[in-house]
Design a protein around this motif. Structure first.
Motif, PDB file in Angstrom:
ATOM      1  N   PRO A  98       0.802  -1.233   0.000  1.00  0.00           N
ATOM      2  CA  PRO A  98       0.000   0.000   0.000  1.00  0.00           C
ATOM      3  C   PRO A  98       0.832   1.280   0.000  1.00  0.00           C
ATOM      4  O   PRO A  98       0.330   2.331  -0.400  1.00  0.00           O
ATOM      5  CB  PRO A  98      -0.828  -0.116   1.284  1.00  0.00           C
ATOM      6  N   GLU A  99       2.081   1.216   0.442  1.00  0.00           N
ATOM      7  CA  GLU A  99       2.933   2.408   0.480  1.00  0.00           C
ATOM      8  C   GLU A  99       3.894   2.452  -0.698  1.00  0.00           C
ATOM      9  O   GLU A  99       4.916   3.138  -0.632  1.00  0.00           O
ATOM     10  CB  GLU A  99       3.713   2.446   1.798  1.00  0.00           C
ATOM     11  N   GLU A 100       3.580   1.742  -1.768  1.00  0.00           N
ATOM     12  CA  GLU A 100       4.447   1.706  -2.942  1.00  0.00           C
ATOM     13  C   GLU A 100       3.686   2.107  -4.201  1.00  0.00           C
ATOM     14  O   GLU A 100       2.461   1.984  -4.280  1.00  0.00           O
ATOM     15  CB  GLU A 100       5.011   0.292  -3.155  1.00  0.00           C
ATOM     16  N   ILE A 101       4.444   2.556  -5.184  1.00  0.00           N
ATOM     17  CA  ILE A 101       3.979   2.680  -6.561  1.00  0.00           C
ATOM     18  C   ILE A 101       4.906   1.839  -7.411  1.00  0.00           C
ATOM     19  O   ILE A 101       6.141   1.905  -7.264  1.00  0.00           O
ATOM     20  CB  ILE A 101       4.011   4.144  -7.048  1.00  0.00           C
ATOM     21  N   HIS A 102       4.353   1.019  -8.269  1.00  0.00           N
ATOM     22  CA  HIS A 102       5.157   0.217  -9.188  1.00  0.00           C
ATOM     23  C   HIS A 102       5.073   0.835 -10.581  1.00  0.00           C
ATOM     24  O   HIS A 102       3.988   1.160 -11.063  1.00  0.00           O
ATOM     25  CB  HIS A 102       4.672  -1.232  -9.227  1.00  0.00           C
ATOM     26  N   VAL A 103       6.235   0.999 -11.198  1.00  0.00           N
ATOM     27  CA  VAL A 103       6.320   1.536 -12.548  1.00  0.00           C
ATOM     28  C   VAL A 103       7.016   0.507 -13.427  1.00  0.00           C
ATOM     29  O   VAL A 103       8.106   0.027 -13.094  1.00  0.00           O
ATOM     30  CB  VAL A 103       7.099   2.869 -12.591  1.00  0.00           C
ATOM     31  N   TRP A 104       6.387   0.165 -14.536  1.00  0.00           N
ATOM     32  CA  TRP A 104       6.940  -0.790 -15.488  1.00  0.00           C
ATOM     33  C   TRP A 104       7.369  -0.059 -16.753  1.00  0.00           C
ATOM     34  O   TRP A 104       6.562   0.638 -17.365  1.00  0.00           O
ATOM     35  CB  TRP A 104       5.899  -1.846 -15.841  1.00  0.00           C
ATOM     36  N   PHE A 105       8.644  -0.229 -17.121  1.00  0.00           N
ATOM     37  CA  PHE A 105       9.107   0.229 -18.430  1.00  0.00           C
ATOM     38  C   PHE A 105       8.892  -0.918 -19.404  1.00  0.00           C
ATOM     39  O   PHE A 105       9.377  -2.037 -19.185  1.00  0.00           O
ATOM     40  CB  PHE A 105      10.584   0.623 -18.392  1.00  0.00           C
ATOM     41  N   CYS A 125      -0.822   1.894  -8.333  1.00  0.00           N
ATOM     42  CA  CYS A 125      -0.775   2.037  -6.881  1.00  0.00           C
ATOM     43  C   CYS A 125      -2.136   1.632  -6.329  1.00  0.00           C
ATOM     44  O   CYS A 125      -3.111   1.495  -7.068  1.00  0.00           O
ATOM     45  CB  CYS A 125      -0.406   3.461  -6.457  1.00  0.00           C
ATOM     46  N   ARG A 126      -2.194   1.436  -5.035  1.00  0.00           N
ATOM     47  CA  ARG A 126      -3.456   1.074  -4.398  1.00  0.00           C
ATOM     48  C   ARG A 126      -4.232   2.331  -4.016  1.00  0.00           C
ATOM     49  O   ARG A 126      -3.650   3.338  -3.604  1.00  0.00           O
ATOM     50  CB  ARG A 126      -3.196   0.223  -3.150  1.00  0.00           C
ATOM     51  N   ALA A 127      -5.538   2.275  -4.168  1.00  0.00           N
ATOM     52  CA  ALA A 127      -6.397   3.380  -3.742  1.00  0.00           C
ATOM     53  C   ALA A 127      -6.303   3.513  -2.211  1.00  0.00           C
ATOM     54  O   ALA A 127      -6.053   2.512  -1.525  1.00  0.00           O
ATOM     55  CB  ALA A 127      -7.834   3.104  -4.171  1.00  0.00           C
ATOM     56  N   PRO A 128      -6.444   4.727  -1.681  1.00  0.00           N
ATOM     57  CA  PRO A 128      -6.949   5.936  -2.336  1.00  0.00           C
ATOM     58  C   PRO A 128      -5.880   6.761  -3.053  1.00  0.00           C
ATOM     59  O   PRO A 128      -6.169   7.882  -3.486  1.00  0.00           O
ATOM     60  CB  PRO A 128      -7.544   6.720  -1.168  1.00  0.00           C
ATOM     61  N   GLY A 129      -4.657   6.245  -3.146  1.00  0.00           N
ATOM     62  CA  GLY A 129      -3.634   6.950  -3.902  1.00  0.00           C
ATOM     63  C   GLY A 129      -3.983   7.018  -5.377  1.00  0.00           C
ATOM     64  O   GLY A 129      -4.716   6.166  -5.891  1.00  0.00           O
ATOM     65  N   VAL A 130      -3.491   8.049  -6.044  1.00  0.00           N
ATOM     66  CA  VAL A 130      -3.667   8.161  -7.487  1.00  0.00           C
ATOM     67  C   VAL A 130      -2.305   8.417  -8.116  1.00  0.00           C
ATOM     68  O   VAL A 130      -1.390   8.935  -7.477  1.00  0.00           O
ATOM     69  CB  VAL A 130      -4.665   9.281  -7.880  1.00  0.00           C
ATOM     70  N   VAL A 131      -2.192   8.041  -9.388  1.00  0.00           N
ATOM     71  CA  VAL A 131      -0.901   8.122 -10.049  1.00  0.00           C
ATOM     72  C   VAL A 131      -1.100   8.528 -11.508  1.00  0.00           C
ATOM     73  O   VAL A 131      -2.119   8.205 -12.125  1.00  0.00           O
ATOM     74  CB  VAL A 131      -0.168   6.760  -9.949  1.00  0.00           C
ATOM     75  N   GLY A 132      -0.130   9.250 -12.034  1.00  0.00           N
ATOM     76  CA  GLY A 132      -0.086   9.581 -13.454  1.00  0.00           C
ATOM     77  C   GLY A 132       1.337   9.408 -13.937  1.00  0.00           C
ATOM     78  O   GLY A 132       2.294   9.600 -13.173  1.00  0.00           O
ATOM     79  N   VAL A 133       1.501   9.034 -15.182  1.00  0.00           N
ATOM     80  CA  VAL A 133       2.837   8.791 -15.713  1.00  0.00           C
ATOM     81  C   VAL A 133       2.892   9.271 -17.152  1.00  0.00           C
ATOM     82  O   VAL A 133       1.888   9.246 -17.877  1.00  0.00           O
ATOM     83  CB  VAL A 133       3.183   7.284 -15.601  1.00  0.00           C
ATOM     84  N   ASP A 134       4.070   9.745 -17.561  1.00  0.00           N
ATOM     85  CA  ASP A 134       4.246  10.166 -18.947  1.00  0.00           C
ATOM     86  C   ASP A 134       5.666   9.854 -19.396  1.00  0.00           C
ATOM     87  O   ASP A 134       6.622  10.025 -18.629  1.00  0.00           O
ATOM     88  CB  ASP A 134       3.972  11.660 -19.106  1.00  0.00           C
ATOM     89  N   ILE A 135       5.803   9.389 -20.628  1.00  0.00           N
ATOM     90  CA  ILE A 135       7.100   9.124 -21.227  1.00  0.00           C
ATOM     91  C   ILE A 135       7.156   9.821 -22.580  1.00  0.00           C
ATOM     92  O   ILE A 135       6.146   9.903 -23.289  1.00  0.00           O
ATOM     93  CB  ILE A 135       7.371   7.603 -21.384  1.00  0.00           C
ATOM     94  N   GLU A 136       8.316  10.358 -22.911  1.00  0.00           N
ATOM     95  CA  GLU A 136       8.503  11.026 -24.195  1.00  0.00           C
ATOM     96  C   GLU A 136       9.840  10.599 -24.796  1.00  0.00           C
ATOM     97  O   GLU A 136      10.847  10.503 -24.084  1.00  0.00           O
ATOM     98  CB  GLU A 136       8.501  12.554 -24.033  1.00  0.00           C
ATOM     99  N   THR A 150       2.029  11.807  -8.226  1.00  0.00           N
ATOM    100  CA  THR A 150       1.107  11.186  -7.286  1.00  0.00           C
ATOM    101  C   THR A 150       0.679  12.212  -6.254  1.00  0.00           C
ATOM    102  O   THR A 150       1.333  13.253  -6.088  1.00  0.00           O
ATOM    103  CB  THR A 150       1.757   9.970  -6.587  1.00  0.00           C
ATOM    104  N   ASN A 151      -0.405  11.916  -5.560  1.00  0.00           N
ATOM    105  CA  ASN A 151      -0.868  12.775  -4.476  1.00  0.00           C
ATOM    106  C   ASN A 151      -0.342  12.323  -3.126  1.00  0.00           C
ATOM    107  O   ASN A 151      -0.731  12.867  -2.088  1.00  0.00           O
ATOM    108  CB  ASN A 151      -2.400  12.800  -4.447  1.00  0.00           C
ATOM    109  N   ARG A 152       0.566  11.358  -3.121  1.00  0.00           N
ATOM    110  CA  ARG A 152       1.034  10.760  -1.873  1.00  0.00           C
ATOM    111  C   ARG A 152       2.507  11.085  -1.646  1.00  0.00           C
ATOM    112  O   ARG A 152       3.380  10.579  -2.357  1.00  0.00           O
ATOM    113  CB  ARG A 152       0.833   9.246  -1.908  1.00  0.00           C
ATOM    114  N   PRO A 153       2.822  11.895  -0.629  1.00  0.00           N
ATOM    115  CA  PRO A 153       4.226  12.185  -0.336  1.00  0.00           C
ATOM    116  C   PRO A 153       4.907  11.002   0.341  1.00  0.00           C
ATOM    117  O   PRO A 153       4.274  10.230   1.070  1.00  0.00           O
ATOM    118  CB  PRO A 153       4.139  13.374   0.626  1.00  0.00           C
TER     119      PRO A 153
END
Length: 229
Positions: free
Chosen positions: A8-15, A118-129, A212-215
């Motif tokens: 719950p205290e993690e965000i996973h990012v997959w390349f 990530c698990r709610a109530p956290g929210v996440v956004g990602v962008d790659i260029e 994310t909205n989670r510090p």
């Protein structure tokens, strides 16, 4: 491949290396709306990126949910449903089901994609260029005069905040300077809430950002398909 446990205290990012995915499986895994969307993409390269990215999304998400890739369904959630009356626009989201509630986001560019969960109530956004040569960021007021790579980093942060909040580029975030640990705070116009933007490590030729909205959350990065040892 064994799916990691998402704390719950993690965000996973997959390349995701899109050029290593077999799109021949698309008709067996993607749903009708995804296949229709792909058919409407005129350019072959764009259609391939869409199919590959959504196959990766379903394959990886299925591992976290413990279901087959065909089962998850998605919807769009408008950030202001009372005002728009359910317009059908907004951030793509996983529909409720017999699994924990996840927030997900997907971005692709060139032959690469990023998927964040990530698990709610956290929210996440990602962008790659994909970094393009001779790009003049002084023409983009939200970024301003900046070096080529630094400009792409700022722009991916702006995009990531808009995707996390579900507003897209309707309102562009103002991003502050890096703080200890590399985190940059951002705010959307008219909103006193802080967003937390961090750089995602990408191969040469690409830059990526996560918002994310989670510090203080721990971000873990993975590769798919797995890199051979």
């Amino acid at each position: 491949m064994r799916t990691p446990v998402l704390d719950p205290e993690e965000i996973h990012v997959w390349f995701v290396a899109l050029d290593r995915i077999r799109v021949t499986e698309a008709t067996d895994i993607l749903d009708d709306s995804e296949l229709r969307r792909a058919t409407g993409i005129r350019h072959r390269a764009g259609r391939f990126r869409y199919l590959s990215a959504h196959l990766a999304l379903r394959t990886l998400l299925a591992g976290y949910l413990g279901v087959v890739p065909q089962l998850p369904r998605f919807e769009r959630r408008c950030p202001d449903p009372d005002e728009c009356g359910g317009c059908g626009a907004g951030k793509p989201a996983l529909r409720a089901g017999p699994w924990p509630e996840f927030d997900i986001n997907l971005s692709h560019s060139g032959s690469a994609a990023l998927l964040a969960l990530c698990r709610a109530p956290g929210v996440v956004g990602v962008d790659i260029e994909r970094i393009r040569s001779h790009f003049d960021w002084s023409r983009v007021p939200a970024v301003g005069p900046s070096g080529r790579v630094a400009g792409f980093r700022t722009w991916t942060g702006i995009e990531a905040v808009g995707k996390a909040a579900g507003t897209g580029l309707r309102d562009m975030a103002a991003i502050g300077p890096p703080e200890p640990g590399g985190i940059r705070r951002a705010r959307l116009p008219g909103d006193v809430s802080d967003w937390y933007v961090s750089e995602v490590e990408c191969p040469d030729g690409y830059v990526g950002s996560l918002a994310t909205n989670r510090p203080g959350v721990t971000v873990r990065t993975y590769h798919w398909p797995p890199i051979d040892p």
